[in-house]
Design a protein around this motif. Structure first.
Motif, mmCIF file in Angstrom:
data_model
loop_
_atom_site.group_PDB
_atom_site.id
_atom_site.type_symbol
_atom_site.label_atom_id
_atom_site.label_comp_id
_atom_site.label_asym_id
_atom_site.label_seq_id
_atom_site.Cartn_x
_atom_site.Cartn_y
_atom_site.Cartn_z
ATOM 1 N N VAL A 16 0.832 -1.204 0.000
ATOM 2 C CA VAL A 16 0.000 0.000 0.000
ATOM 3 C C VAL A 16 0.866 1.254 0.000
ATOM 4 O O VAL A 16 0.618 2.215 -0.752
ATOM 5 C CB VAL A 16 -0.947 -0.011 1.219
ATOM 6 N N ALA A 17 1.893 1.271 0.827
ATOM 7 C CA ALA A 17 2.773 2.443 0.919
ATOM 8 C C ALA A 17 3.506 2.690 -0.397
ATOM 9 O O ALA A 17 3.677 3.844 -0.835
ATOM 10 C CB ALA A 17 3.771 2.258 2.057
ATOM 11 N N GLN A 18 3.952 1.627 -1.059
ATOM 12 C CA GLN A 18 4.657 1.787 -2.335
ATOM 13 C C GLN A 18 3.730 2.379 -3.402
ATOM 14 O O GLN A 18 4.123 3.267 -4.175
ATOM 15 C CB GLN A 18 5.206 0.430 -2.792
ATOM 16 N N GLN A 19 2.504 1.909 -3.485
ATOM 17 C CA GLN A 19 1.568 2.421 -4.471
ATOM 18 C C GLN A 19 1.195 3.873 -4.161
ATOM 19 O O GLN A 19 1.059 4.694 -5.076
ATOM 20 C CB GLN A 19 0.309 1.550 -4.520
ATOM 21 N N GLN A 20 1.029 4.200 -2.887
ATOM 22 C CA GLN A 20 0.713 5.578 -2.510
ATOM 23 C C GLN A 20 1.865 6.514 -2.867
ATOM 24 O O GLN A 20 1.645 7.647 -3.340
ATOM 25 C CB GLN A 20 0.437 5.639 -1.007
ATOM 26 N N ALA A 21 3.112 6.078 -2.674
ATOM 27 C CA ALA A 21 4.279 6.901 -3.029
ATOM 28 C C ALA A 21 4.329 7.157 -4.529
ATOM 29 O O ALA A 21 4.647 8.270 -4.987
ATOM 30 C CB ALA A 21 5.556 6.219 -2.552
ATOM 31 N N LEU A 22 4.010 6.128 -5.323
ATOM 32 C CA LEU A 22 4.001 6.291 -6.779
ATOM 33 C C LEU A 22 2.933 7.305 -7.190
ATOM 34 O O LEU A 22 3.182 8.170 -8.047
ATOM 35 C CB LEU A 22 3.744 4.941 -7.442
ATOM 36 N N LEU A 23 1.753 7.211 -6.578
ATOM 37 C CA LEU A 23 0.676 8.153 -6.904
ATOM 38 C C LEU A 23 1.057 9.571 -6.519
ATOM 39 O O LEU A 23 0.825 10.523 -7.293
ATOM 40 C CB LEU A 23 -0.603 7.721 -6.178
ATOM 41 N N ASP A 24 1.633 9.763 -5.352
ATOM 42 C CA ASP A 24 2.028 11.102 -4.907
ATOM 43 C C ASP A 24 3.069 11.712 -5.844
ATOM 44 O O ASP A 24 3.036 12.919 -6.144
ATOM 45 C CB ASP A 24 2.569 11.050 -3.481
ATOM 46 N N ASN A 25 4.011 10.908 -6.304
ATOM 47 C CA ASN A 25 5.046 11.393 -7.221
ATOM 48 C C ASN A 25 4.430 11.837 -8.549
ATOM 49 O O ASN A 25 4.818 12.858 -9.128
ATOM 50 C CB ASN A 25 6.088 10.299 -7.453
ATOM 51 N N THR A 26 3.455 11.080 -9.034
ATOM 52 C CA THR A 26 2.796 11.444 -10.291
ATOM 53 C C THR A 26 1.999 12.730 -10.136
ATOM 54 O O THR A 26 1.991 13.583 -11.041
ATOM 55 C CB THR A 26 1.874 10.305 -10.752
ATOM 56 N N LEU A 27 1.321 12.900 -8.993
ATOM 57 C CA LEU A 27 0.574 14.135 -8.744
ATOM 58 C C LEU A 27 1.501 15.347 -8.707
ATOM 59 O O LEU A 27 1.133 16.441 -9.163
ATOM 60 C CB LEU A 27 -0.194 14.014 -7.423
ATOM 61 N N ALA A 28 2.707 15.187 -8.188
ATOM 62 C CA ALA A 28 3.671 16.294 -8.164
ATOM 63 C C ALA A 28 4.080 16.688 -9.582
ATOM 64 O O ALA A 28 4.275 17.875 -9.886
ATOM 65 C CB ALA A 28 4.893 15.900 -7.341
ATOM 66 N N GLN A 29 4.218 15.714 -10.481
ATOM 67 C CA GLN A 29 4.577 16.013 -11.865
ATOM 68 C C GLN A 29 3.485 16.821 -12.565
ATOM 69 O O GLN A 29 3.769 17.626 -13.461
ATOM 70 C CB GLN A 29 4.835 14.707 -12.612
ATOM 71 N N VAL A 30 2.235 16.612 -12.176
ATOM 72 C CA VAL A 30 1.132 17.375 -12.767
ATOM 73 C C VAL A 30 1.306 18.864 -12.499
ATOM 74 O O VAL A 30 1.147 19.710 -13.402
ATOM 75 C CB VAL A 30 -0.218 16.872 -12.218
ATOM 76 N N ASP A 31 1.633 19.219 -11.273
ATOM 77 C CA ASP A 31 1.814 20.633 -10.940
ATOM 78 C C ASP A 31 2.964 21.261 -11.723
ATOM 79 O O ASP A 31 2.882 22.414 -12.166
ATOM 80 C CB ASP A 31 2.066 20.780 -9.435
#
Length: 485
Positions: A215-230
């Motif tokens: 769960v933590a690994q998938q959440q980290a991947l999602l957070d990193n992708t959201l940062a790229q959007v900004d």
């Protein structure tokens, strides 16, 4: 003798310096050489991209750009200077009138000791016509006209170059913005996929099937992708602001709606290297600068020779208005003035040396512009061919990454592998999709760069087809046809 001398002019006659022009470009597949003509229309080249919003932005930029207005004003100044120089070919004619009442002093110096002076009060009425004409024996006026003519042509070429740079800058910013839209769409789809994966692994964690690490690994991947959007949104806003400035609009009141659609560069005929020199307005401007500088040598050299002016005049002068036009009131003069510098401490020679050095500087600038033109065109040709191949390979990589993700997800659901394989596959798919979008954006940018390097578009250069573009009268852009890219 004056007529014979008028046929000569000080200073050298202008001859464009030779430049080493390669026979052909270094072509590589899928390029083939086309045969464009210099007389063909050079624009509006952006219509080849088939994007109505780009067309509207280009028209707005051409109508509102202060940079283009500045270049147009400089052209008007250069044409006015040319008109002023041409005026030196003709006599300058003037008319003068005088009406006055005055008193002559009785104590003025005597012209004859036997005849005393008296104080008198009288009127004076005069009307005269004067003319002045410079005999252009050394060709100063003629060289001045040559210089002004070349400068006006240079300003016209500068205006065309400004227009070309403006339209290519608009297209470059626009395609950068559209490339950002495509990347943002890739991220949005990746985020949706990653959120579904996060929900899936969270459900499994709640059932006790997997550890919290997944769960933590998938959440980290999602957070990193959201940062790229900004970060991408920041880049997109900068391209949007650039478009606002280029179109003469305040940035706060300018927006371009997001649009995700395939970006396909049009066919661009490349011709031969010598044609690029004929078409590029910056090359034409540099060449006209040489002609103007060469003529200035003649203007400076003419100071070594006498300056001869014809100064005829005719008029009437009377102390009474009633007799102003009597034959006794007629006065006239016909004279010639000639001046020749005997000694000036080397000033004229220094001026000539200065203009010669200025001409040498324009020759060096011209050669530099020519070399830059060849470099830019060759960069565009080879770069676009490489990007075409890279784009095809990137698309293949995207398809492969999608299959890998499907296989990793299936293996994880079946318990044959860890969730790390799924995360790795998701990240690989995101990377390849963004890479494909970036490469395609570079293809569009390089297409615009190549149009600029070749000096604009050739409207009639593509082979004729039954499907013609009604907006331009040019054939519809074709891909991989004989004689074109």
């Amino acid at each position: 003798m004056a007529a014979l001398l008028a046929g000569c002019a000080a200073g050298p006659d202008y001859k464009a310096p030779p430049v080493d022009i390669p026979v052909s470009w270094q072509l590589e597949a899928p390029w083939q050489q086309a045969a464009p003509g210099d007389a063909d229309d050079k624009g509006p080249w952006w219509l080849r991209f088939g994007d109505p919003q780009l067309d509207a932005l280009q028209q707005k930029a051409l109508a509102n750009s202060p940079t283009l207005d500045l270049a147009g004003a400089r052209l008007a100044q250069a044409r006015a200077t040319l008109a002023g120089a041409n005026a030196g070919r003709y006599p300058q004619v003037g008319v003068g009138a005088r009406a006055q009442r005055f008193e002559i002093s009785a104590n003025r110096p005597l012209t004859n000791y036997a005849a005393p002076n008296y104080s008198t009060v009288q009127n004076d009425f005069a009307l005269n016509l004067t003319a002045a004409y410079e005999l252009d024996l050394a060709g100063r006026v003629r060289r001045s006209v040559e210089a002004a003519t070349a400068s006006a042509a240079q300003s016209a070429a500068d205006l065309e170059n400004t227009r070309l740079l403006l339209t290519t800058d608009v297209a470059s910013a626009y395609f950068s913005l559209r490339s950002s839209d495509i990347e943002l769409d890739v991220l949005a789809r990746s985020i949706e996929l990653q959120r579904r994966a996060l929900q899936f692994v969270t459900d499994r964690h709640d059932l006790g099937a997997v550890s919290g690490l997944d769960v933590a690994q998938q959440q980290a991947l999602l957070d990193n992708t959201l940062a790229q959007v900004d970060l991408l949104r920041k880049q997109r806003s900068q391209y949007e602001h650039a478009l606002a400035t280029l179109t003469g609009t305040p940035a706060p009141s300018f927006t371009v709606a997001a649009d995700v659609k395939p970006l396909v560069p049009p066919a661009i005929p490349i011709g031969i290297p010598s044609e690029a020199l004929e078409r590029r307005p910056d090359v034409a401007s540099a060449e006209r600068a040489m002609a103007a500088a060469n003529a200035q040598i003649g203007v400076a050299s003419a100071a070594f020779y006498p300056s001869v002016m014809l100064l005829p005049s005719i008029g009437v002068d009377s102390r009474m208005l009633s007799s102003l036009f009597d034959s006794q009131s007629l006065l006239w003069s016909l004279g010639v003035t000639a001046t020749q510098t005997i000694f000036d401490g080397g000033r004229i020679r220094a001026n000539v040396d200065f203009t010669k050095a200025g001409y040498d500087a324009t020759v060096a600038s011209y050669k530099r512009v020519v070399l830059t033109a060849f470099q830019e065109a060759e960069d565009g040709i080879t770069g676009l061919a490489s990007l075409d191949r890279a784009s095809a390979q990137a698309q293949t990589a995207v398809e492969s990454s999608r299959r890998v993700l499907e296989m990793a997800a299936g293996r994880y659901q079946g318990g044959a592998s860890t969730f790390l394989d799924v995360i790795t596959a998701q990240q690989a798919l995101l990377t390849t999709e963004r890479q494909a979008a970036q490469i395609n954006g570079q293809r569009m940018q390089t297409s615009v760069f190549l149009v600029k390097a070749l000096g604009g578009d050739w409207c009639g250069a593509l082979p004729r087809s039954t499907a013609a573009d009604a907006r331009t009268g040019c054939p519809a852009p074709l891909r991989q046809v004989a004689g074109t890219r």
